[in-house]
Design a protein around this motif. Structure first.
Motif, PDB file in Angstrom:
ATOM      1  N   ALA A  96      -9.913   9.708  -1.225  1.00 56.97           N
ATOM      2  CA  ALA A  96      -8.701   8.906  -0.985  1.00 56.97           C
ATOM      3  C   ALA A  96      -8.768   8.265   0.399  1.00 56.97           C
ATOM      4  CB  ALA A  96      -7.458   9.786  -1.085  1.00 56.97           C
ATOM      5  N   CYS A  97      -8.036   7.156   0.571  1.00 57.30           N
ATOM      6  CA  CYS A  97      -7.924   6.562   1.905  1.00 57.30           C
ATOM      7  C   CYS A  97      -6.835   7.329   2.668  1.00 57.30           C
ATOM      8  CB  CYS A  97      -7.551   5.079   1.776  1.00 57.30           C
ATOM      9  SG  CYS A  97      -5.884   4.828   1.161  1.00 57.30           S
ATOM     10  N   ALA A  98      -6.566   6.905   3.899  1.00 56.36           N
ATOM     11  CA  ALA A  98      -5.590   7.627   4.735  1.00 56.36           C
ATOM     12  C   ALA A  98      -4.200   7.611   4.089  1.00 56.36           C
ATOM     13  CB  ALA A  98      -5.531   6.991   6.124  1.00 56.36           C
ATOM     14  N   ILE A  99      -3.831   6.471   3.482  1.00 52.94           N
ATOM     15  CA  ILE A  99      -2.492   6.374   2.865  1.00 52.94           C
ATOM     16  C   ILE A  99      -2.407   7.335   1.678  1.00 52.94           C
ATOM     17  CG2 ILE A  99      -0.869   4.842   1.649  1.00 52.94           C
ATOM     18  CD1 ILE A  99      -2.181   2.484   3.170  1.00 52.94           C
ATOM     19  N   GLY A 100      -3.468   7.348   0.854  1.00 55.28           N
ATOM     20  CA  GLY A 100      -3.478   8.201  -0.334  1.00 55.28           C
ATOM     21  C   GLY A 100      -3.467   9.678   0.036  1.00 55.28           C
ATOM     22  N   ALA A 101      -4.283  10.047   1.035  1.00 53.86           N
ATOM     23  CA  ALA A 101      -4.338  11.456   1.440  1.00 53.86           C
ATOM     24  C   ALA A 101      -2.972  11.898   1.947  1.00 53.86           C
ATOM     25  CB  ALA A 101      -5.403  11.634   2.513  1.00 53.86           C
ATOM     26  N   HIS A 105      -6.230   0.064   1.200  1.00 49.77           N
ATOM     27  CA  HIS A 105      -7.493   0.293   1.928  1.00 49.77           C
ATOM     28  C   HIS A 105      -8.760   0.210   1.087  1.00 49.77           C
ATOM     29  CE1 HIS A 105      -5.383   2.640   5.398  1.00 49.77           C
ATOM     30  NE2 HIS A 105      -4.913   1.437   5.225  1.00 49.77           N
ATOM     31  N   ARG A 106      -8.686   0.650  -0.175  1.00 47.70           N
ATOM     32  CA  ARG A 106      -9.921   0.709  -0.964  1.00 47.70           C
ATOM     33  C   ARG A 106     -10.092  -0.509  -1.885  1.00 47.70           C
ATOM     34  NH1 ARG A 106     -10.473   5.950  -4.100  1.00 47.70           N
ATOM     35  NH2 ARG A 106     -12.713   5.761  -3.774  1.00 47.70           N
ATOM     36  N   HIS A 107      -9.260  -1.493  -1.694  1.00 48.34           N
ATOM     37  CA  HIS A 107      -9.334  -2.662  -2.579  1.00 48.34           C
ATOM     38  C   HIS A 107     -10.705  -3.324  -2.513  1.00 48.34           C
ATOM     39  CE1 HIS A 107      -8.441  -6.524  -4.418  1.00 48.34           C
ATOM     40  NE2 HIS A 107      -7.396  -5.941  -4.962  1.00 48.34           N
ATOM     41  N   VAL A 162      -5.160  11.215  -9.818  1.00 49.42           N
ATOM     42  CA  VAL A 162      -4.934   9.765  -9.686  1.00 49.42           C
ATOM     43  C   VAL A 162      -3.991   9.591  -8.502  1.00 49.42           C
ATOM     44  CG1 VAL A 162      -3.933   7.718 -10.785  1.00 49.42           C
ATOM     45  CG2 VAL A 162      -5.222   9.361 -12.165  1.00 49.42           C
ATOM     46  N   CYS A 163      -4.374   8.761  -7.556  1.00 46.27           N
ATOM     47  CA  CYS A 163      -3.565   8.603  -6.346  1.00 46.27           C
ATOM     48  C   CYS A 163      -2.390   7.656  -6.597  1.00 46.27           C
ATOM     49  CB  CYS A 163      -4.433   8.054  -5.216  1.00 46.27           C
ATOM     50  SG  CYS A 163      -3.488   7.773  -3.711  1.00 46.27           S
ATOM     51  N   THR A 164      -1.205   8.042  -6.146  1.00 50.49           N
ATOM     52  CA  THR A 164      -0.030   7.174  -6.285  1.00 50.49           C
ATOM     53  C   THR A 164       0.394   6.618  -4.914  1.00 50.49           C
ATOM     54  OG1 THR A 164       1.302   9.198  -6.263  1.00 50.49           O
ATOM     55  CG2 THR A 164       0.873   8.213  -8.401  1.00 50.49           C
ATOM     56  N   GLY A 165      -0.594   6.473  -4.022  1.00 48.61           N
ATOM     57  CA  GLY A 165      -0.298   5.936  -2.687  1.00 48.61           C
ATOM     58  C   GLY A 165      -0.074   4.428  -2.691  1.00 48.61           C
ATOM     59  N   CYS A 166      -0.649   3.723  -3.665  1.00 45.20           N
ATOM     60  CA  CYS A 166      -0.377   2.280  -3.797  1.00 45.20           C
ATOM     61  C   CYS A 166      -0.701   1.864  -5.233  1.00 45.20           C
ATOM     62  CB  CYS A 166      -1.178   1.457  -2.778  1.00 45.20           C
ATOM     63  SG  CYS A 166      -2.923   1.228  -3.175  1.00 45.20           S
ATOM     64  N   SER A 167      -0.556   0.584  -5.530  1.00 45.00           N
ATOM     65  CA  SER A 167      -0.680   0.131  -6.918  1.00 45.00           C
ATOM     66  C   SER A 167      -2.128   0.020  -7.399  1.00 45.00           C
ATOM     67  CB  SER A 167       0.021  -1.211  -7.093  1.00 45.00           C
ATOM     68  OG  SER A 167      -0.592  -2.160  -6.240  1.00 45.00           O
ATOM     69  N   LEU A 168      -3.076   0.507  -6.604  1.00 48.13           N
ATOM     70  CA  LEU A 168      -4.461   0.564  -7.092  1.00 48.13           C
ATOM     71  C   LEU A 168      -4.702   1.808  -7.935  1.00 48.13           C
ATOM     72  CD1 LEU A 168      -6.526  -0.722  -4.061  1.00 48.13           C
ATOM     73  CD2 LEU A 168      -6.342  -1.765  -6.308  1.00 48.13           C
ATOM     74  N   LEU A 169      -3.839   2.806  -7.781  1.00 52.26           N
ATOM     75  CA  LEU A 169      -3.910   4.039  -8.581  1.00 52.26           C
ATOM     76  C   LEU A 169      -5.358   4.543  -8.718  1.00 52.26           C
ATOM     77  CD1 LEU A 169      -1.386   2.995 -11.397  1.00 52.26           C
ATOM     78  CD2 LEU A 169      -0.967   4.666  -9.600  1.00 52.26           C
ATOM     79  N   CYS A 170      -6.038   4.738  -7.595  1.00 46.74           N
ATOM     80  CA  CYS A 170      -7.440   5.187  -7.623  1.00 46.74           C
ATOM     81  C   CYS A 170      -7.545   6.469  -8.455  1.00 46.74           C
ATOM     82  CB  CYS A 170      -7.938   5.452  -6.206  1.00 46.74           C
ATOM     83  SG  CYS A 170      -8.087   3.954  -5.229  1.00 46.74           S
ATOM     84  N   ASP A 171      -8.452   6.430  -9.442  1.00 43.42           N
ATOM     85  CA  ASP A 171      -8.527   7.567 -10.366  1.00 43.42           C
ATOM     86  C   ASP A 171      -9.771   8.420 -10.134  1.00 43.42           C
ATOM     87  OD1 ASP A 171     -10.360   5.765 -11.184  1.00 43.42           O
ATOM     88  OD2 ASP A 171      -9.717   5.646 -13.269  1.00 43.42           O
TER      89      ASP A 171
HETATM   90  S1  SF4 Z   1      -6.227   2.583  -2.039  1.00 42.84           S
HETATM   91 FE1  SF4 Z   1      -5.686   4.491  -1.045  1.00 42.84          FE
HETATM   92  S2  SF4 Z   1      -3.469   4.674  -1.331  1.00 42.84           S
HETATM   93 FE2  SF4 Z   1      -4.178   3.130  -2.761  1.00 42.84          FE
HETATM   94  S3  SF4 Z   1      -4.497   4.288  -4.650  1.00 42.84           S
HETATM   95 FE3  SF4 Z   1      -6.483   4.176  -3.587  1.00 42.84          FE
HETATM   96  S4  SF4 Z   1      -6.586   6.063  -2.388  1.00 42.84           S
HETATM   97 FE4  SF4 Z   1      -4.453   5.773  -2.999  1.00 42.84          FE
END
Ligand code: SF4
Length: 420
Positions: free
Chosen positions: A32-37, A152-154, A6-15
């Motif tokens: 993951a997007c660039a921020i998440g990676a 980014h992935r919103h 689960v990515c903690t790069g932003c509040s979308l927490l992509c799982d």
């Molecule tokens: S949008 Fe990017 S930074 Fe945000 S949780 Fe998803 S992969 Fe991570």
């Protein structure tokens, strides 16, 4: 070995993140997007805090914990600041610790989305889950936020492009509106682009509400172009489910009327027969969780003062304001970099205090701190639960051992509390 994360790069927490790990190191990050990676790979960064430091000298973890406890115990007025980049379990411990040392509990939420999360909860408004938005919302509004740069992935995963139950054509089944003070990258995917002068959000919300209730105003009152405005209103009237994702742009010059005006508009939309909701686009991965934990433990959202024994709260007394007056002598900062982000006067106040930094990186604040307790990277090296922007709780899935002497925030807080 491939693991799910689960990515903690932003509040979308992509799982849906997949990480390839070899020999205890990250080889590849998928989905993951660039921020998440970058967040996931940060576990390997040279700027990592790996050893406890006291006055710039490497010390043992036990020694650092003892010193942190002593500093907090002897503090005249301690501040415990951060929490938006920590898991819910750590936030709970932070609140207990603040109570124990008669401290002041606050974080970036008091100057970001804390107020809007609290305002919605006070009004009994719960946001819909992102799955529901994907399945049912046929009009998505981005107001005062620019997810093409920040989340980014919103649009691609949650709100605009994928097909949903009632939106079978994906983006073709939805209208997208962006409201901002200037052209943004997110506007490239918008059907309607409303550009307004700074500070006119409340006026625009009122104007839209008026149009829906049959009382016509003048678009010039909100500084919006007439043609674009009426084309948006027509589209809004045809919509069945409108979701507004709003950012800090709604707080122009610290004003809260934009947020309040937006929630009034949501009410008007609902009473005109359109299903409607608003969701704050918080940046830090667990800002919603930090506010909710604080509310459930004390009834207050942030800026909670335990100095009188019982918790108290005043919207006017935030950490930034009190730091500017030089109120705190000891500041525990967890997962935050106030030296890099606070206004100049608050930074001066912070520089006069003794700082204990709990962080996975040697941020500007950690470099200036009296004491550094190295933390594990949340979601990468340590687990727990975090709360997504829509209020959904997710379990993090750590996949690496904590590097060096680093420990999970929770573990560090428990050790300090035990010493106290
Ligand atoms: S949008 Fe990017 S930074 Fe945000 S949780 Fe998803 S992969 Fe991570």
């Amino acid at each position: 070995m491939r693991v799910e994360a689960v990515c903690t790069g932003c509040s979308l927490l992509c799982d849906d993140i997949v990480v390839e790990v070899k020999g205890g190191r990250v080889k590849k990050v998928l989905h993951a997007c660039a921020i998440g990676a970058k967040r996931i790979e940060s576990a390997l960064e040279a700027e990592r805090a790996l050893k406890p430091l006291a006055g710039g000298r490497i010390v043992s973890l036990d020694e650092a914990v003892k010193q942190a406890a002593e500093m907090l115990r002897e503090a005249r007025r301690p501040l415990l600041y951060g929490w938006c980049n920590s898991v819910n379990e750590a936030v709970r411990l932070g609140l207990e610790l603040a109570r124990k040392v008669n401290g002041f509990f606050d974080g970036p939420m008091s100057v970001c989305h804390g107020y809007s999360i609290w305002y919605a909860r006070m009004k009994g408004i719960r946001p819909p889950k992102l799955d529901e938005v994907l399945d049912r919302a046929d009009h998505v509004v981005y107001w005062g936020c620019n997810p093409a740069e920040s989340h980014h992935r919103h649009a691609s995963r949650f709100a605009v492009f994928p097909r949903g139950e009632k939106t079978p054509e994906g983006v073709e089944s939805r209208s997208v509106t962006v409201v901002d003070v200037r052209p943004t990258r997110t506007m490239r995917i918008a059907n309607h682009r409303l550009i307004i002068p700074p500070g006119r959000d409340a006026a625009l919300a009122k104007l839209i509400a008026g149009e829906l209730s049959g009382s016509r105003g003048k678009p010039s009152e909100a500084g919006v172009a007439e043609e674009e405005f009426y084309s948006f209103i027509e589209s809004l009237k045809r919509s069945t489910y409108v979701v507004v994702f709003y950012g800090l742009g709604l707080y122009s010059a610290g004003e809260r009327s934009g947020v309040e005006g937006l929630y009034e508009l949501i009410k008007v939309l609902e009473s005109s027969g359109v299903k409607a909701a608003a969701i704050p686009m918080s940046g830090h991965y667990n800002m919603v969780g930090a506010v909710e934990e604080a509310l459930s433990a004390t009834g207050y959202p942030y800026a909670i003062d335990f100095s009188g024994g019982q918790p108290s709260f005043s919207q006017e007394q935030t950490a930034v304001k009190l730091l500017s007056k030089g109120e705190f002598d000891v500041v525990l900062v967890i997962g935050s970099d106030p030296l890099a982000s606070m206004p100049r006067q608050a930074v001066s106040g912070l520089k006069k205090s003794k700082v204990i930094a709990v962080d996975y990186q040697l941020s500007l604040t950690a470099r200036a701190a009296e004491l550094v307790l190295p933390a594990a990277v949340g979601g990468v090296e340590s687990g727990g639960t975090a709360t997504r922007m829509d209020g959904e709780r997710l379990e993090l899935k750590p996949f690496l051992e904590p590097a060096g002497c680093s420990r999970a925030d929770e573990e560090i807080l428990k050790m300090v509390a035990k010493e106290l």
